[in-house]
Design a protein around this motif. Structure first.
Motif, mmCIF file in Angstrom:
data_model
loop_
_atom_site.group_PDB
_atom_site.id
_atom_site.type_symbol
_atom_site.label_atom_id
_atom_site.label_comp_id
_atom_site.label_asym_id
_atom_site.label_seq_id
_atom_site.Cartn_x
_atom_site.Cartn_y
_atom_site.Cartn_z
ATOM 1 N N ARG A 54 40.928 37.103 28.721
ATOM 2 C CA ARG A 54 39.484 36.428 28.091
ATOM 3 C C ARG A 54 39.370 34.993 28.154
ATOM 4 N NH1 ARG A 54 38.034 40.478 23.930
ATOM 5 N NH2 ARG A 54 36.187 39.109 23.447
ATOM 6 N N LYS A 55 38.343 34.364 28.036
ATOM 7 C CA LYS A 55 38.055 32.924 28.314
ATOM 8 C C LYS A 55 37.212 32.526 27.327
ATOM 9 C CE LYS A 55 38.916 33.529 33.221
ATOM 10 N NZ LYS A 55 39.237 35.014 33.150
ATOM 11 N N GLY A 56 37.754 31.014 26.916
ATOM 12 C CA GLY A 56 37.234 30.381 25.885
ATOM 13 C C GLY A 56 37.999 29.424 25.201
ATOM 14 N N HIS A 126 30.810 28.089 25.462
ATOM 15 C CA HIS A 126 29.713 28.847 25.511
ATOM 16 C C HIS A 126 28.798 28.567 24.183
ATOM 17 C CE1 HIS A 126 32.391 30.673 28.239
ATOM 18 N NE2 HIS A 126 33.412 30.877 27.250
ATOM 19 N N CYS A 146 35.532 31.159 20.225
ATOM 20 C CA CYS A 146 34.497 30.928 21.375
ATOM 21 C C CYS A 146 34.811 31.723 22.453
ATOM 22 C CB CYS A 146 33.800 29.811 21.454
ATOM 23 S SG CYS A 146 32.577 29.360 22.558
ATOM 24 N N GLU A 148 34.340 34.397 25.634
ATOM 25 C CA GLU A 148 33.513 35.129 26.520
ATOM 26 C C GLU A 148 33.271 36.624 26.300
ATOM 27 O OE1 GLU A 148 33.318 33.134 31.002
ATOM 28 O OE2 GLU A 148 34.340 35.170 30.629
#
Lengths: 148, 130
Positions: A54-56, A126, A146, A148
């Motif tokens: 996951r990214k954020g 994001h 937050c 992606e």
């Protein structure tokens, strides 16, 4: 986009942090979705960058007064600026790290970055973030997720 | 005759964590009479340097740290002294990370956040079972 069960992971992490570290339960309000990229922040924010599966970011943000009381509850006598920053980063780190129980090993977390007294510098990567309101004693804080 | 608990200490403890609050918390909360804190480090590199200088018997080790993370540090400490007892104290709650730490040479795993009792129980278990 987060699933309901994934949001629950962070709610449980926040609840467990307060019950265990400061030995006094916090109440968690209903999580809400922010879609303008501005989930908001208080005086002190501990930010964990998430990479891998996951990214954020995940961040915990609170006012100085709340963090000072938390330090007292932890029997920490040093209430210097450095220690307050250390605490807000550690809360973010602990809740994010605990999330790996459900997200797995590829939910990679960074060491904390702390932003103090510059809430405008706290930004979400994001447009969509989930805000988990945390109420503890008379204080309010937020856990912002937050991803992606 | 009463004796100072420090004079009874027979095992040296090194605390490794990038949070000063956690380092101080472990030092303050650990109540095992035979453990004496000989130092604390904020990252893996500092830990290795202190480890060589203080030669501790027991180490509490965070995993997520700048410069050198805890897993790499565990490997190096065990290479220096295979008999060292290492309790990983980390927020990383997934089973795979705990298994990896044990495979690299750690002897126990305590998940953050922790109570004083959980810390002391984990240290007792580490000293008893190994």
């Amino acid at each position: 986009m987060l699933k309901e069960a994934e949001i629950r992971t962070f709610i449980d992490g926040a609840t467990n942090y307060f019950e265990t570290s400061v030995q006094q339960a916090a109440s968690v309000g209903s999580p809400y979705l922010v879609i303008d990229g501005k989930p908001g922040s208080y005086e002190y924010t501990g930010i964990i960058n998430i990479s891998g599966a996951r990214k954020g970011v995940v961040y915990f943000t609170a006012r100085r007064a709340m963090l000072m009381v938390m330090l007292m509850r932890m029997h920490e006598t040093d209430s210097s600026e450095e220690t307050i920053k250390d605490l807000v980063g550690e809360v973010a780190n602990t809740i994010s790290g605990n999330a790996r129980r459900d997200f797995g090993k590829n939910f990679l977390i960074s060491v904390p970055t702390v932003i103090a007294n510059e809430p405008d510098k706290v930004t979400a990567p994001h447009s969509r973030s989930y805000v988990i309101p945390i109420n503890w004693r008379t204080h309010s804080a937020k856990l912002v997720v937050c991803l992606e | 005759m009463e004796t100072n608990s420090r004079s009874q200490a027979s095992l040296k403890l090194l605390i490794v964590d990038d949070s000063n609050i956690i380092r101080r918390r472990i030092e303050r909360s650990q109540q095992i009479a035979r453990l004496e804190v000989v130092g604390s480090a904020g990252n893996g590199r500092e830990a290795i340097d202190l480890f060589r200088r203080t030669q501790p018997d027991v180490v509490t080790m965070d995993l997520t740290m700048p410069e050198m993370d805890g897993i790499a540090c565990v490997e190096q400490l065990v290479a220096i002294n295979p008999k060292v007892l290492i309790l990983v104290v980390s927020a990383l709650a997934d089973k795979a990370t705990a298994v990896e730490a044990i495979e690299k040479g750690a002897n126990g795993f305590l998940c953050k956040p922790f109570t004083d009792r959980q810390l002391n129980d984990a240290l007792e278990e580490l000293l008893t079972e190994t």
